[in-house]
Design an enzyme around this catalytic site. Structure first.
Site, short mmCIF file in Angstrom:
data_model
loop_
_atom_site.label_atom_id
_atom_site.label_comp_id
_atom_site.label_asym_id
_atom_site.label_seq_id
_atom_site.Cartn_x
_atom_site.Cartn_y
_atom_site.Cartn_z
N ARG A 50 0.72 -1.28 -0.05
CA ARG A 50 0.05 0.03 0.00
C ARG A 50 0.82 1.18 -0.05
NH1 ARG A 50 -3.72 -1.92 4.83
NH2 ARG A 50 -1.90 -3.01 5.23
N ARG B 290 -5.29 -2.40 -6.61
CA ARG B 290 -6.53 -2.90 -5.53
C ARG B 290 -7.69 -2.36 -5.65
NH1 ARG B 290 -6.36 -3.03 1.13
NH2 ARG B 290 -7.02 -0.71 0.35
O1 CP3 Z 1 6.58 -9.24 0.40
C1 CP3 Z 1 5.84 -8.91 -0.45
O2 CP3 Z 1 5.75 -8.03 -1.38
C2 CP3 Z 1 4.72 -10.24 -0.96
C3 CP3 Z 1 3.63 -10.30 -0.61
C4 CP3 Z 1 3.33 -10.65 0.76
C5 CP3 Z 1 1.91 -10.41 1.40
N1 CP3 Z 1 1.76 -11.00 2.61
C6 CP3 Z 1 1.01 -9.40 0.95
C7 CP3 Z 1 0.18 -8.65 1.84
C8 CP3 Z 1 3.74 -11.63 1.83
C9 CP3 Z 1 5.21 -12.21 1.60
C10 CP3 Z 1 2.96 -11.67 2.89
C11 CP3 Z 1 3.18 -12.55 4.00
C12 CP3 Z 1 2.30 -12.44 5.29
N2 CP3 Z 1 1.01 -12.29 5.56
C13 CP3 Z 1 2.75 -12.67 6.53
C14 CP3 Z 1 4.11 -12.97 6.92
C15 CP3 Z 1 4.98 -11.83 6.81
C16 CP3 Z 1 5.03 -10.69 7.92
O3 CP3 Z 1 4.87 -9.86 7.39
O4 CP3 Z 1 4.99 -10.85 9.05
C17 CP3 Z 1 1.61 -12.77 7.45
C18 CP3 Z 1 1.66 -12.66 9.09
C19 CP3 Z 1 0.54 -12.35 6.60
C20 CP3 Z 1 -0.92 -12.07 7.15
C21 CP3 Z 1 -1.47 -10.86 6.69
N3 CP3 Z 1 -1.92 -10.64 5.46
C22 CP3 Z 1 -1.47 -9.62 7.61
C23 CP3 Z 1 -0.90 -9.55 8.87
C24 CP3 Z 1 -1.89 -8.70 6.45
C25 CP3 Z 1 -2.33 -7.17 6.79
C26 CP3 Z 1 -3.43 -6.58 7.07
C27 CP3 Z 1 -3.49 -5.16 7.03
O5 CP3 Z 1 -4.65 -4.75 6.87
O6 CP3 Z 1 -2.42 -4.46 7.05
C28 CP3 Z 1 -2.33 -9.34 5.51
C29 CP3 Z 1 -2.80 -8.67 3.92
C30 CP3 Z 1 -1.71 -8.54 3.14
N4 CP3 Z 1 -0.77 -9.20 2.50
C31 CP3 Z 1 -1.28 -7.29 2.39
C32 CP3 Z 1 -0.27 -7.23 1.58
C33 CP3 Z 1 0.15 -6.25 0.52
C34 CP3 Z 1 -2.15 -5.86 2.70
C35 CP3 Z 1 -3.56 -6.05 2.15
C36 CP3 Z 1 -4.20 -4.55 1.42
O7 CP3 Z 1 -3.58 -4.26 0.50
O8 CP3 Z 1 -4.85 -4.19 2.13
#
Ligand code: CP3
Length: 363
Positions: free
Chosen positions: A32, A41
């Site tokens: 984001r 998105r």
């Molecule tokens: O690194 C990269 O660019 C690749 C994409 C990636 C995402 N999630 C995209 C994402 C990767 C490697 C992850 C891994 C992930 N997802 C983890 C392990 C890594 C870490 O950060 O500890 C975990 C714990 C998750 C679970 C998860 N998914 C969370 C906590 C969230 C965030 C929720 C929020 O609102 O902030 C997501 C959603 C997510 N995954 C987003 C992204 C870019 C944000 C979604 C959005 O666009 O609103």
């Protein structure tokens, strides 16, 4: 035919071979903080719709590479695709993060789980890998990834994010057999998932044990480490038995947050690299693992809130710390943050970081 790789710094560093400059990529480099990500998105309607559409997943994977001189791409997806494919019903509430419609809290819940089929239920992920490889056209290597069995279990038992991990820790204390059954299915699913990503074209694989550090040492050694070991064993064995000219080993990176106490144990799993957070000095980390694994990390992500001069200073400090701990050599270092980027970070600061890693390490 796949195009030959034009930039293999990242893969060379994972093999601890000499490189012309230290390779760098950033956890959550697609996200984001980029206006073009927010536009895609919006076009998709939601994060999940975007992640489940291979062309849009490819588009957001490539966005940071168009802006910054990064040495690797990471598949745009999420770790929670596995429990979603197991039938738990993943959804996102704006500002609250991931949630599941169904949780795993009893022996019956755990008994109902099975390893999803990778080419049907998780086909969209493998399709994304194939599309991204084609579009990257050999520019940089593509990283595939998964959550660790323990970190996935945290979300599956809690039903979403958690501050205290009360439910899963209660399960560890009161019903460890059920937790082990859950972790075991997760480990089988992670092995199948990473193998399928590798077969679809991923050139390195990273396991995110984001919540390994919330466990006491005894619990970490019971509920997280043995399952990371199972993954390292299975992927290592696979590579050893794979046939054909293409059967080169795809390197495995184990990233843990708050798990620097277990560096020696993680290095002994047979993984190629360990990802470290910013709570340990790289110099200390490399001394403790010397010669056995590559290290990936480890700037505090909050460094990106600093002014460019501060970012340059901190990048140099991390590069020097690794080199000094490694007997004067930069070999075996992949530069990264110690955890993922946040939505309010400044893209211009990312460019400063990436360019400084290359400029300073080339001297
Ligand atoms: O690194 C990269 O660019 C690749 C994409 C990636 C995402 N999630 C995209 C994402 C990767 C490697 C992850 C891994 C992930 N997802 C983890 C392990 C890594 C870490 O950060 O500890 C975990 C714990 C998750 C679970 C998860 N998914 C969370 C906590 C969230 C965030 C929720 C929020 O609102 O902030 C997501 C959603 C997510 N995954 C987003 C992204 C870019 C944000 C979604 C959005 O666009 O609103």
């Amino acid at each position: 035919m796949t195009a030959p790789l034009q930039n293999d710094r990242f893969l060379r560093a994972l093999r601890r071979e000499p490189v012309d400059r230290t390779p760098v990529w950033l956890m959550r480099q697609a996200g984001r903080y980029l206006p073009e990500y927010r536009a895609t998105r919006k076009q998709a309607g939601s994060f999940l719709a975007m992640a489940k559409n291979p062309d849009l997943a490819c588009e957001v994977t490539l966005q940071p590479l168009r802006r910054f001189d990064l040495d690797a791409a990471i598949l745009f997806s999420d770790i929670l695709t596995i429990p979603d494919a197991m039938g738990l019903g993943l959804y996102f509430v704006e500002g609250e993060g991931p949630k599941f419609e169904r949780t795993v809290r009893s022996a019956e819940d755990a008994a109902r789980l099975s390893v999803p089929d990778m080419e049907t239920e998780l086909r969209y992920v493998m399709d994304a890998v194939r599309v991204i490889r084609r579009e990257l056209d050999g520019k940089v290597p593509l990283i595939g990834f998964s959550g660790s069995p323990w970190t996935l279990a945290c979300y599956m038992v809690e039903g979403g994010g958690s501050k205290d991990f009360a439910r899963i820790k209660a399960m560890a204390l009161n019903d460890p057999d059920t937790l082990h059954r859950l972790l075991s299915v997760n480990a089988d699913a992670v092995v199948a998932y990473l193998s399928a990503q590798r077969d679809a074209g991923a050139q390195a694989l990273q396991v995110f044990d984001t919540w390994g550090g919330v466990l006491s040492p005894a619990m970490y050694r019971e509920f997280s480490l043995p399952y990371l070991q199972r993954i390292a064993d299975a992927l290592g064995r696979d590579a050893a038995t794979a046939a054909g000219a293409d059967a080169g080993r795809v390197p495995l990176i184990l990233f843990g947050k708050g798990t620097a106490a277990y560096l020696e144990a993680l290095a002994a799993t047979g993984a190629d690299a360990i990802g470290v957070d910013w709570l340990v000095e790289l110099g200390e980390a490399v001394r403790r693992t010397q010669g056995r694994v590559a290290l990936q990390g480890n700037l505090d992500p909050a460094t990106l809130y600093g002014e460019p001069e501060a970012i340059v200073r901190e990048v140099r400090r991390a590069l020097d710390s690794y080199r000094d701990g490694n007997g004067g050599s930069r070999e075996g270092h992949v530069f990264n943050l110690g955890h993922g980027m946040s939505p309010d970070m400044n893209p211009d600061h990312v460019a400063v970081l990436v360019d400084e890693v290359h400029a300073y390490s080339a001297r």
